[in-house]
Write an enzyme that holds these catalytic residues in place. Structure first.
Site, PDB file in Angstrom:
ATOM      1  N   GLY A 299       0.986  -6.208 -40.874  1.00 27.35           N
ATOM      2  CA  GLY A 299       2.414  -6.151 -40.593  1.00 27.35           C
ATOM      3  C   GLY A 299       3.056  -7.507 -40.453  1.00 27.35           C
ATOM      4  O   GLY A 299       3.914  -7.723 -39.596  1.00 27.35           O
ATOM      5  N   ALA A 300       2.675  -8.449 -41.325  1.00 30.09           N
ATOM      6  CA  ALA A 300       3.155  -9.823 -41.178  1.00 30.09           C
ATOM      7  C   ALA A 300       4.332 -10.138 -42.089  1.00 30.09           C
ATOM      8  O   ALA A 300       4.613 -11.304 -42.344  1.00 30.09           O
ATOM      9  CB  ALA A 300       2.018 -10.797 -41.442  1.00 30.09           C
ATOM     10  N   ASN A 301       5.030  -9.132 -42.550  1.00 27.55           N
ATOM     11  CA  ASN A 301       6.195  -9.392 -43.403  1.00 27.55           C
ATOM     12  C   ASN A 301       7.457  -9.660 -42.584  1.00 27.55           C
ATOM     13  O   ASN A 301       8.477 -10.069 -43.120  1.00 27.55           O
ATOM     14  CB  ASN A 301       6.444  -8.226 -44.360  1.00 27.55           C
ATOM     15  CG  ASN A 301       6.721  -6.929 -43.622  1.00 27.55           C
ATOM     16  OD1 ASN A 301       5.823  -6.374 -42.998  1.00 27.55           O
ATOM     17  ND2 ASN A 301       7.958  -6.437 -43.680  1.00 27.55           N
ATOM     18  N   THR A 302       7.379  -9.437 -41.263  1.00 31.33           N
ATOM     19  CA  THR A 302       8.554  -9.626 -40.409  1.00 31.33           C
ATOM     20  C   THR A 302       8.112  -9.878 -38.972  1.00 31.33           C
ATOM     21  O   THR A 302       6.936  -9.731 -38.629  1.00 31.33           O
ATOM     22  CB  THR A 302       9.476  -8.389 -40.481  1.00 31.33           C
ATOM     23  OG1 THR A 302      10.694  -8.649 -39.784  1.00 31.33           O
ATOM     24  CG2 THR A 302       8.803  -7.163 -39.863  1.00 31.33           C
ATOM     25  N   GLY A 303       9.066 -10.259 -38.110  1.00 30.77           N
ATOM     26  CA  GLY A 303       8.816 -10.351 -36.676  1.00 30.77           C
ATOM     27  C   GLY A 303       7.706 -11.299 -36.283  1.00 30.77           C
ATOM     28  O   GLY A 303       7.483 -12.335 -36.916  1.00 30.77           O
ATOM     29  N   ILE A 304       6.980 -10.935 -35.219  1.00 31.61           N
ATOM     30  CA  ILE A 304       5.951 -11.843 -34.715  1.00 31.61           C
ATOM     31  C   ILE A 304       4.734 -11.893 -35.633  1.00 31.61           C
ATOM     32  O   ILE A 304       3.971 -12.861 -35.590  1.00 31.61           O
ATOM     33  CB  ILE A 304       5.532 -11.505 -33.264  1.00 31.61           C
ATOM     34  CG1 ILE A 304       4.917 -10.118 -33.162  1.00 31.61           C
ATOM     35  CG2 ILE A 304       6.692 -11.676 -32.309  1.00 31.61           C
ATOM     36  CD1 ILE A 304       4.274  -9.860 -31.800  1.00 31.61           C
ATOM     37  N   GLY A 305       4.538 -10.885 -36.467  1.00 29.66           N
ATOM     38  CA  GLY A 305       3.454 -10.952 -37.441  1.00 29.66           C
ATOM     39  C   GLY A 305       3.683 -12.070 -38.434  1.00 29.66           C
ATOM     40  O   GLY A 305       2.776 -12.852 -38.757  1.00 29.66           O
TER      41      GLY A 305
ATOM     42  N   TYR B  64       4.559   6.712 -27.799  1.00 29.10           N
ATOM     43  CA  TYR B  64       4.368   5.264 -27.889  1.00 29.10           C
ATOM     44  C   TYR B  64       3.406   4.788 -26.803  1.00 29.10           C
ATOM     45  O   TYR B  64       2.463   4.026 -27.083  1.00 29.10           O
ATOM     46  CB  TYR B  64       5.714   4.556 -27.743  1.00 29.10           C
ATOM     47  CG  TYR B  64       5.653   3.051 -27.858  1.00 29.10           C
ATOM     48  CD1 TYR B  64       5.323   2.443 -29.065  1.00 29.10           C
ATOM     49  CD2 TYR B  64       5.926   2.238 -26.762  1.00 29.10           C
ATOM     50  CE1 TYR B  64       5.269   1.060 -29.179  1.00 29.10           C
ATOM     51  CE2 TYR B  64       5.883   0.856 -26.863  1.00 29.10           C
ATOM     52  CZ  TYR B  64       5.556   0.270 -28.075  1.00 29.10           C
ATOM     53  OH  TYR B  64       5.507  -1.097 -28.181  1.00 29.10           O
TER      54      TYR B  64
END
Length: 263
Positions: free
Chosen positions: A27-33, A182
């Site tokens: 999930g490194a396409n956005t945010g903290i990733g 969650y």
């Protein structure tokens, strides 16, 4: 939340380099990733980012290379809500890299409507826990070939109010609630970290960490705070939000620790 408002979270101070180390970040396409991928690329790591949307992943790779032209970073297709996709990704990684040094289970989903994964599991439990569970265990032989490897899972303090509904893990028959689902998924992540560490044993070369990154301005909260201006006041930016992940990935003091939760 207090440390978010006052921006008192500390920065990771480790100067450890990762030259020659292979790192996988989901999930490194956005945010903290994405910020994790950038920061670790600046330390010389060879990085693979596993993302559901390859177009967005390539855009992230280009963004990272615009900041760090020397970044060694590759994007691969990975949908954590599909067990088939996870196995395909793991097979591809086995062909590419005999040794993996760091796995960052970063990708996740938060408080979405009552959706199901490709395999019929409740979406948050499937994506936040079952997917990383399968990915970690499938990649474990490559992690065990490294002189020292780390498995870092981005969880959340919501685990503290979580409960595992063993008689109805998918929260069906009217039991679904976005917050309940969650919290259950995040508790499962923490328990997996502890149990994996226990089963690997004290002398293992693979150490495991779970963490709460803080409350951060990212797309993760899109089902909760839809462009709410409160985020700009209270939430951390990605540079600060990534610090606990960096601490668990890098800090030398954690070389002999495993199975704990960090904030």
């Amino acid at each position: 939340m207090g440390s978010n408002i006052l921006h008192m979270r500390r920065k990771c101070k480790s100067e450890r380099r990762l030259d020659g180390k292979v790192v996988i970040i989901t999930g490194a396409n956005t945010g903290i990733g994405k910020e994790t991928a950038l920061q670790l690329s600046l330390r010389g790591a060879k990085i693979y980012i596993g993302c559901r949307d390859l177009e967005k992943a390539e855009s992230a790779v280009n963004d990272i290379k615009s900041v760090n032209p020397g970044a060694d970073i590759t994007s691969l297709k990975l949908d954590l809500s599909s067990l088939k996709s996870i196995r395909h990704f793991a097979n591809e990684m086995e062909e590419r890299e005999p040794i993996i040094d760091i796995l960052v289970n970063n990708a996740g989903i938060m408080m979405c409507p009552e959706w199901q994964t490709t395999d019929g599991f409740e979406m948050q439990f499937g994506t936040n826990y079952l997917g990383p569970f399968l990915l970690t265990l499938t990649l474990l032989p490559q992690l065990q070939r490294a002189p020292k490897a780390r498995v870092v899972s981005v969880s959340a303090k919501y685990y503290e109010v979580g409960k595992l509904y063993f008689d109805n893990l998918n929260l069906r028959n009217g039991k679904y609630d976005p917050t309940r689902a969650y919290a259950q998924s995040k508790l499962a992540q923490v328990l997996f970290t502890r149990e994996l560490s226990r089963r690997l044993g004290q002398g293992s070369t693979v150490t495991c960490y779970a963490l709460h990154p803080g409350v951060i301005k990212t797309d993760l909260q899109k089902h909760v705070f839809n462009n709410d201006p409160i985020r700009d006041i209270l939430f951390l930016n990605t540079e600060m939000g990534v610090q606990t992940t960096l601490y668990c990935v890098l800090d030398e003091q954690l070389d002999t620790e495993s199975g704990f939760f960090y904030e």
